[in-house]
Design a protein around this motif. Structure first.
Motif, PDB file in Angstrom:
ATOM      1  N   PHE A  21     -23.013  27.355  -8.336  1.00 27.54           N
ATOM      2  CA  PHE A  21     -23.696  28.142  -9.365  1.00 27.54           C
ATOM      3  C   PHE A  21     -23.108  27.851 -10.746  1.00 27.54           C
ATOM      4  O   PHE A  21     -23.842  27.732 -11.736  1.00 27.54           O
ATOM      5  CB  PHE A  21     -23.594  29.635  -9.040  1.00 27.54           C
ATOM      6  CG  PHE A  21     -24.732  30.443  -9.585  1.00 27.54           C
ATOM      7  CD1 PHE A  21     -25.934  30.505  -8.903  1.00 27.54           C
ATOM      8  CD2 PHE A  21     -24.612  31.135 -10.778  1.00 27.54           C
ATOM      9  CE1 PHE A  21     -27.009  31.244  -9.402  1.00 27.54           C
ATOM     10  CE2 PHE A  21     -25.673  31.879 -11.284  1.00 27.54           C
ATOM     11  CZ  PHE A  21     -26.873  31.928 -10.591  1.00 27.54           C
ATOM     12  N   GLU A  22     -21.782  27.728 -10.819  1.00 31.29           N
ATOM     13  CA  GLU A  22     -21.143  27.431 -12.107  1.00 31.29           C
ATOM     14  C   GLU A  22     -21.549  26.048 -12.602  1.00 31.29           C
ATOM     15  O   GLU A  22     -21.739  25.844 -13.809  1.00 31.29           O
ATOM     16  CB  GLU A  22     -19.622  27.517 -11.969  1.00 31.29           C
ATOM     17  CG  GLU A  22     -18.865  27.351 -13.274  1.00 31.29           C
ATOM     18  CD  GLU A  22     -19.175  28.437 -14.289  1.00 31.29           C
ATOM     19  OE1 GLU A  22     -18.970  28.187 -15.494  1.00 31.29           O
ATOM     20  OE2 GLU A  22     -19.602  29.535 -13.883  1.00 31.29           O
ATOM     21  N   THR A  23     -21.708  25.103 -11.689  1.00 33.83           N
ATOM     22  CA  THR A  23     -22.176  23.766 -12.072  1.00 33.83           C
ATOM     23  C   THR A  23     -23.564  23.850 -12.696  1.00 33.83           C
ATOM     24  O   THR A  23     -23.841  23.212 -13.717  1.00 33.83           O
ATOM     25  CB  THR A  23     -22.209  22.846 -10.842  1.00 33.83           C
ATOM     26  OG1 THR A  23     -20.892  22.771 -10.264  1.00 33.83           O
ATOM     27  CG2 THR A  23     -22.666  21.441 -11.216  1.00 33.83           C
ATOM     28  N   MET A  24     -24.428  24.645 -12.092  1.00 30.00           N
ATOM     29  CA  MET A  24     -25.777  24.819 -12.622  1.00 30.00           C
ATOM     30  C   MET A  24     -25.737  25.480 -13.996  1.00 30.00           C
ATOM     31  O   MET A  24     -26.433  25.050 -14.934  1.00 30.00           O
ATOM     32  CB  MET A  24     -26.619  25.656 -11.657  1.00 30.00           C
ATOM     33  CG  MET A  24     -28.060  25.840 -12.084  1.00 30.00           C
ATOM     34  SD  MET A  24     -28.963  26.933 -10.966  1.00 30.00           S
ATOM     35  CE  MET A  24     -28.220  28.522 -11.376  1.00 30.00           C
ATOM     36  N   LEU A  25     -24.921  26.519 -14.155  1.00 29.83           N
ATOM     37  CA  LEU A  25     -24.842  27.215 -15.440  1.00 29.83           C
ATOM     38  C   LEU A  25     -24.315  26.298 -16.534  1.00 29.83           C
ATOM     39  O   LEU A  25     -24.861  26.251 -17.646  1.00 29.83           O
ATOM     40  CB  LEU A  25     -23.943  28.446 -15.319  1.00 29.83           C
ATOM     41  CG  LEU A  25     -24.487  29.637 -14.534  1.00 29.83           C
ATOM     42  CD1 LEU A  25     -23.444  30.749 -14.495  1.00 29.83           C
ATOM     43  CD2 LEU A  25     -25.778  30.159 -15.138  1.00 29.83           C
ATOM     44  N   ASN A  26     -23.251  25.563 -16.249  1.00 28.62           N
ATOM     45  CA  ASN A  26     -22.674  24.690 -17.269  1.00 28.62           C
ATOM     46  C   ASN A  26     -23.630  23.572 -17.657  1.00 28.62           C
ATOM     47  O   ASN A  26     -23.700  23.173 -18.820  1.00 28.62           O
ATOM     48  CB  ASN A  26     -21.347  24.108 -16.782  1.00 28.62           C
ATOM     49  CG  ASN A  26     -20.213  25.127 -16.851  1.00 28.62           C
ATOM     50  OD1 ASN A  26     -20.341  26.187 -17.455  1.00 28.62           O
ATOM     51  ND2 ASN A  26     -19.104  24.810 -16.219  1.00 28.62           N
ATOM     52  N   SER A  27     -24.362  23.064 -16.689  1.00 32.50           N
ATOM     53  CA  SER A  27     -25.329  22.006 -17.014  1.00 32.50           C
ATOM     54  C   SER A  27     -26.426  22.553 -17.913  1.00 32.50           C
ATOM     55  O   SER A  27     -26.948  21.832 -18.773  1.00 32.50           O
ATOM     56  CB  SER A  27     -25.926  21.396 -15.739  1.00 32.50           C
ATOM     57  OG  SER A  27     -26.775  22.312 -15.067  1.00 32.50           O
ATOM     58  N   TYR A  28     -26.761  23.820 -17.744  1.00 38.69           N
ATOM     59  CA  TYR A  28     -27.770  24.425 -18.618  1.00 38.69           C
ATOM     60  C   TYR A  28     -27.249  24.525 -20.045  1.00 38.69           C
ATOM     61  O   TYR A  28     -27.943  24.143 -20.998  1.00 38.69           O
ATOM     62  CB  TYR A  28     -28.151  25.811 -18.099  1.00 38.69           C
ATOM     63  CG  TYR A  28     -29.074  26.542 -19.053  1.00 38.69           C
ATOM     64  CD1 TYR A  28     -30.428  26.224 -19.113  1.00 38.69           C
ATOM     65  CD2 TYR A  28     -28.590  27.524 -19.911  1.00 38.69           C
ATOM     66  CE1 TYR A  28     -31.277  26.870 -20.007  1.00 38.69           C
ATOM     67  CE2 TYR A  28     -29.430  28.170 -20.804  1.00 38.69           C
ATOM     68  CZ  TYR A  28     -30.774  27.848 -20.844  1.00 38.69           C
ATOM     69  OH  TYR A  28     -31.608  28.464 -21.738  1.00 38.69           O
ATOM     70  N   PHE A  29     -26.043  25.037 -20.224  1.00 37.22           N
ATOM     71  CA  PHE A  29     -25.540  25.258 -21.576  1.00 37.22           C
ATOM     72  C   PHE A  29     -25.148  23.967 -22.286  1.00 37.22           C
ATOM     73  O   PHE A  29     -25.016  23.959 -23.514  1.00 37.22           O
ATOM     74  CB  PHE A  29     -24.378  26.250 -21.556  1.00 37.22           C
ATOM     75  CG  PHE A  29     -24.828  27.665 -21.365  1.00 37.22           C
ATOM     76  CD1 PHE A  29     -25.509  28.325 -22.376  1.00 37.22           C
ATOM     77  CD2 PHE A  29     -24.609  28.332 -20.170  1.00 37.22           C
ATOM     78  CE1 PHE A  29     -25.959  29.627 -22.202  1.00 37.22           C
ATOM     79  CE2 PHE A  29     -25.044  29.638 -19.991  1.00 37.22           C
ATOM     80  CZ  PHE A  29     -25.725  30.286 -21.010  1.00 37.22           C
ATOM     81  N   THR A  30     -24.989  22.883 -21.546  1.00 40.79           N
ATOM     82  CA  THR A  30     -24.801  21.575 -22.177  1.00 40.79           C
ATOM     83  C   THR A  30     -26.133  20.838 -22.292  1.00 40.79           C
ATOM     84  O   THR A  30     -26.160  19.656 -22.640  1.00 40.79           O
ATOM     85  CB  THR A  30     -23.801  20.720 -21.393  1.00 40.79           C
ATOM     86  OG1 THR A  30     -24.230  20.592 -20.027  1.00 40.79           O
ATOM     87  CG2 THR A  30     -22.415  21.344 -21.427  1.00 40.79           C
ATOM     88  N   GLU A  31     -27.227  21.535 -22.009  1.00 46.81           N
ATOM     89  CA  GLU A  31     -28.598  21.014 -22.097  1.00 46.81           C
ATOM     90  C   GLU A  31     -28.812  19.807 -21.178  1.00 46.81           C
ATOM     91  O   GLU A  31     -29.513  18.867 -21.509  1.00 46.81           O
ATOM     92  CB  GLU A  31     -28.960  20.676 -23.542  1.00 46.81           C
ATOM     93  CG  GLU A  31     -28.868  21.880 -24.483  1.00 46.81           C
ATOM     94  CD  GLU A  31     -29.458  21.608 -25.844  1.00 46.81           C
ATOM     95  OE1 GLU A  31     -30.657  21.277 -25.907  1.00 46.81           O
ATOM     96  OE2 GLU A  31     -28.721  21.711 -26.842  1.00 46.81           O
ATOM     97  N   ARG A  32     -28.191  19.883 -19.994  1.00 52.06           N
ATOM     98  CA  ARG A  32     -28.342  18.821 -18.994  1.00 52.06           C
ATOM     99  C   ARG A  32     -28.734  19.436 -17.647  1.00 52.06           C
ATOM    100  O   ARG A  32     -28.167  19.107 -16.605  1.00 52.06           O
ATOM    101  CB  ARG A  32     -27.041  18.036 -18.847  1.00 52.06           C
ATOM    102  CG  ARG A  32     -26.604  17.298 -20.122  1.00 52.06           C
ATOM    103  CD  ARG A  32     -25.331  16.516 -19.870  1.00 52.06           C
ATOM    104  NE  ARG A  32     -24.221  17.415 -19.559  1.00 52.06           N
ATOM    105  CZ  ARG A  32     -23.120  17.034 -18.900  1.00 52.06           C
ATOM    106  NH1 ARG A  32     -23.002  15.794 -18.458  1.00 52.06           N
ATOM    107  NH2 ARG A  32     -22.151  17.902 -18.675  1.00 52.06           N
ATOM    108  N   ALA A  33     -29.725  20.332 -17.693  1.00 56.25           N
ATOM    109  CA  ALA A  33     -30.113  21.035 -16.467  1.00 56.25           C
ATOM    110  C   ALA A  33     -30.581  20.081 -15.388  1.00 56.25           C
ATOM    111  O   ALA A  33     -30.302  20.290 -14.200  1.00 56.25           O
ATOM    112  CB  ALA A  33     -31.210  22.051 -16.785  1.00 56.25           C
ATOM    113  N   ALA A  34     -31.294  19.025 -15.758  1.00 55.47           N
ATOM    114  CA  ALA A  34     -31.774  18.064 -14.761  1.00 55.47           C
ATOM    115  C   ALA A  34     -30.609  17.376 -14.064  1.00 55.47           C
ATOM    116  O   ALA A  34     -30.622  17.187 -12.842  1.00 55.47           O
ATOM    117  CB  ALA A  34     -32.678  17.027 -15.426  1.00 55.47           C
TER     118      ALA A  34
END
Length: 330
Positions: free
Chosen positions: A231-244
């Motif tokens: 879940f933290e991996t998903m959240l961090n990827s979102y805030f670095t604008e790398r959700a994909a």
């Protein structure tokens, strides 16, 4: 990045708030070279793989596309302050689900919760004893009595388990980015509209084979530490604008971090990427185009960030409709 499942249980009063602090770690920095190469190979062929805010233009039509997350997080304060002014000139805000439709859904569920309930066999009948005991413990950790979870559709239970128990309290706050943007629109008198009927999710899950639904439960029965890391991996990827990229990482690591076979893992991912993303994206495009044709002024569309990227993502579909796309500050 979707807000429907666990909040539904919270509304029904079946899940209590968990107070534990999340301690998950982002898995991206520690990827093994082979995993990194596999992730990069997929990213290399994915259009619009980065960015949470894009502007689509065609003639006089202007459309702001905002990838959202639906959980409370202080890191949203900056994006909210930068994106809320979009409502100054907007003629319409499109959301996955407006507040009014959400209330209609709540009322319908309270009247008839059978959409979530199994008919016939219960989960203890369909899972191994080991998996049922693990599921019972996971439900307890989220404040749900196992005897209630035993009677619920496995797809729904899997979505509940996909959110770490330490996140349950944050979901109760209902102040994710989509909630905040809707509040900004209401303050400016900007009308809002849902991109789809509130029962769309339920209809999509009707066609999932039971074996795949049970695999979704088993995939979500990773250890609490692993679940928090994912879940933290998903959240961090979102805030670095790398959700994909974050989603690809989870898919690459899935077979190693969950008990699923490669075939089961592929079946779950095929459903998630197909019914929950590709099919809905295609259904949203006519709604978006119609909104641009029938309103005077810019339109803002805010939805889960996972819907933006890829050949079947909203951005690529708009490009095929003749729109030019520009990444904008988030």
């Amino acid at each position: 990045m979707k807000r429907l499942f666990t909040p539904l249980l919270l509304w029904l009063g079946l899940v209590s708030a968990a107070q534990a602090e999340c301690t998950g770690q982002d898995l991206m920095p520690g990827l093994l070279p082979d995993d990194r190469a596999q992730v990069d190979a997929q990213l290399g062929t994915m259009p619009y793989a980065e960015g949470n805010h894009w502007i689509a233009r065609k003639g006089d039509e202007v459309l702001h596309l905002v990838g959202t997350m639906h959980i409370s997080d202080t890191r949203l304060d900056g994006p909210v302050s930068r994106l809320s002014p979009l409502m100054d000139d907007a003629a319409l805000l499109l959301l996955e689900m407006t507040e009014a439709d959400q209330k209609q859904m709540e009322k319908g569920i309270l009247t008839d919760p059978s959409v979530f309930m199994l008919k016939g066999k219960t989960l203890p009948d369909m899972l191994s004893e080991e998996d049922w005991q693990a599921l019972s413990a996971a439900l307890d950790a989220r404040g749900m009595p196992p005897f209630i979870g035993a009677q619920m559709q496995p797809w729904y239970v899997s979505m509940l388990l996909s959110v770490p128990s330490c996140m349950t309290e944050l979901l109760q706050k209902k102040d994710g980015l989509d909630f905040r943007l809707e509040a900004a629109a209401q303050a400016q008198g900007v009308p809002t509209q849902s991109l789809e009927a509130y029962d769309t999710f339920f209809r999509l899950f009707d066609d999932i084979p039971m074996d795949t639904q049970l695999a979704m439960i088993r995939a979500a029965l990773a250890s609490p530490d692993t679940n928090e890391d994912l879940f933290e991996t998903m959240l961090n990827s979102y805030f670095t604008e790398r959700a994909a990229e974050g989603q690809i990482v989870l898919e690459v690591l899935g077979p190693r971090l969950t008990p699923l076979s490669a075939e089961e893992n592929d079946a779950v991912n095929d459903f998630m990427n197909g019914a929950l993303l590709k099919e809905r994206n295609a259904a949203w495009i006519p709604v978006i185009l119609d909104s641009l044709e029938t309103t005077e002024g810019s339109v803002v569309a805010a939805f889960g960030a996972a819907h933006l990227a890829g050949v079947d993502g909203i951005l690529s579909l708009l490009e095929k409709e003749g729109f030019t796309l520009e990444r904008a500050p988030f």
